[in-house]
Design an enzyme around this catalytic site. Structure first.
Site, PDB file in Angstrom:
ATOM      1  N   PRO A 100     -16.723 -26.363  21.225  1.00 44.30           N
ATOM      2  CG  PRO A 100     -16.548 -23.919  22.568  1.00 44.30           C
ATOM      3  CD  PRO A 100     -15.808 -24.792  20.953  1.00 44.30           C
ATOM      4  CB  ALA A 103     -21.021 -22.582  20.590  1.00 46.10           C
ATOM      5  N   GLY A 104     -22.322 -23.158  17.674  1.00 43.34           N
ATOM      6  CA  GLY A 104     -22.494 -22.468  16.455  1.00 43.34           C
ATOM      7  C   GLY A 104     -21.063 -23.074  15.625  1.00 43.34           C
ATOM      8  CB  SER A 107     -19.083 -29.104  17.214  1.00 41.70           C
ATOM      9  OG  SER A 107     -20.379 -29.471  17.493  1.00 41.70           O
ATOM     10  CB  SER A 108     -22.540 -31.917  14.958  1.00 46.28           C
ATOM     11  OG  SER A 108     -23.067 -30.911  13.645  1.00 46.28           O
ATOM     12  CB  ALA A 110     -15.702 -31.093  13.068  1.00 46.50           C
ATOM     13  CG  ASP A 151     -22.147 -26.079  10.026  1.00 44.21           C
ATOM     14  OD1 ASP A 151     -21.973 -25.396   9.531  1.00 44.21           O
ATOM     15  OD2 ASP A 151     -22.553 -26.642  10.812  1.00 44.21           O
TER      16      ASP A 151
HETATM   17  C1  MEV Z   1     -25.493 -23.000  11.600  1.00 43.98           C
HETATM   18  O1  MEV Z   1     -24.113 -23.203  11.398  1.00 43.98           O
HETATM   19  C2  MEV Z   1     -26.285 -21.831   9.863  1.00 43.98           C
HETATM   20  C3  MEV Z   1     -27.392 -21.451   9.559  1.00 43.98           C
HETATM   21  O2  MEV Z   1     -26.964 -20.927   8.587  1.00 43.98           O
HETATM   22  C4  MEV Z   1     -27.719 -23.127   9.574  1.00 43.98           C
HETATM   23  C5  MEV Z   1     -27.176 -23.442   7.951  1.00 43.98           C
HETATM   24  O3  MEV Z   1     -26.590 -23.130   6.952  1.00 43.98           O
HETATM   25  O4  MEV Z   1     -27.691 -24.634   7.913  1.00 43.98           O
HETATM   26  C6  MEV Z   1     -28.003 -20.843  10.799  1.00 43.98           C
END
Ligand code: MEV
Length: 324
Positions: A100, A103-104, A107-108, A110, A151
């Site tokens: 998704p 949504a944290g 995804s970007s 990956a 990420d």
């Molecule tokens: C985003 O997936 C996680 C945050 O800690 C931002 C980051 O680590 O760049 C909110």
């Protein structure tokens, strides 16, 4: 020759936001994936297509890319600019994802990791994980401003990772099959850069209070490592609940996140917290198998927009295959 690359999404278990100020975080790759295929075409054009959004960009024309494909243009510019390849060959790159978006769940990152790996492989560039992650991070900067890098690191390397100031350490863990990890998408999409700025603004307004919260978040991470190694999921759940309290205190929870968490815990979940940037996005719920139906059913009644994904941590990061 055709190249296919795949890279996983991620969840942050502990330490999101605090990681931006150099505190440690724990994240794991999950079994939701982004895929990129690269095939030759009969010209020297370089076409990038996002299958899910139906957006196409012709890199070779050097025009302004659609917003969604800007990071991929930047990645090619970077790869060429740094001398990893010469002028790109004529290719058609297709990007798709079951993660998704907004949504944290990374995804970007990956899609960028999969794209970088496929692109380098297609052009015969010898690569290692650190190079792939570093290049994908260049694209992440276009999406998120100045992200911590967690990420792209998790998507590249896979597994459970302790991440601090750009350095990763793989964590040993015991995964308990009598528990399920749910990723609950609130259906409210949000912007990571905006959430990060909001937190940093609060940090700058009341640093003396915020530093104490950041220290507590760090303590949670080191305590969680112990429980992960032992497979003590009840204790881990309790730490998730405390971690969520800290995230709410730095200003990134919203009503729907709170409703999901309260519902999950009321129905017997062992732990629940927002994951990623907050202000929407996803909630992580750790629940014993025997309570799964009850918990999922109640959560789905919070809003029609909610989607629930049972996920598992996975040990492997990106992979690339070549078809001759
Ligand atoms: C985003 O997936 C996680 C945050 O800690 C931002 C980051 O680590 O760049 C909110």
């Amino acid at each position: 020759m055709k190249v296919h690359a795949r890279a996983p999404g991620k969840v942050i278990w502990f330490g999101e936001h605090f990681v931006v100020k150099g505190k440690p975080a724990i994240a794991s790759a999950i079994d939701l994936y982004a895929d990129v295929t690269i095939e030759p075409i009969d010209s020297d054009r370089v076409i990038i297509e996002s299958r899910d959004k139906g957006v196409i960009y012709d890199y070779s024309r050097r025009g302004k890319p659609p917003r969604l494909l800007k990071p991929f243009k930047h990645v090619i510019d970077y790869i060429v600019g740094e001398g990893y390849t010469g002028r790109p060959r004529g290719i058609y790159a297709r990007i798709s994802s079951s993660i998704p978006v907004g949504a944290g769940l990374g995804s970007s990152a990956a899609t960028l990791v999969a794209f970088t790996a496929a692109f380098l492989k297609y052009h015969g560039v010898p690569m290692d994980s650190n190079t792939v992650s570093k290049i994908a991070y260049e694209g992440e900067k276009i999406v998120h401003g100045k992200p911590s890098g967690i990420d792209n690191t998790v998507s590249t390397h896979g597994g459970f990772i302790l991440y601090k100031q750009g350095v990763l350490q793989k964590i040993d863990y015991v995964w308990r099959d009598d528990y399920v990890l749910l990723v609950v998408d609130t259906g409210i999409s949000r912007n990571t850069g905006h959430a990060v700025k909001r937190v940093l603004d609060r940090y700058n307004r009341v640093p003396n209070v915020m530093t104490k919260i950041y220290d507590a978040a760090e303590e949670i991470v080191y305590t969680a490592l112990k429980y992960l190694r032992k497979g003590d999921f009840e204790q881990l759940g309790e730490l998730m609940n405390i971690a969520h309290g800290l995230l709410a205190s730095i200003g990134v929870s919203i009503k729907r996140i709170e409703s999901i968490i309260h519902t999950a815990l009321k129905q017997g979940a062992s732990g629940a917290k927002l994951t990623g940037a907050g202000l929407g996005g996803c909630v992580l719920v750790l629940v014993r198998n025997d309570l799964l139906d009850r918990v999922s059913h109640s959560i789905s009644r919070v809003s029609k927009k909610i989607r629930i994904f049972p996920v598992k941590p996975i040990g492997k990061g990106y992979s690339v295959r070549v078809y001759e």
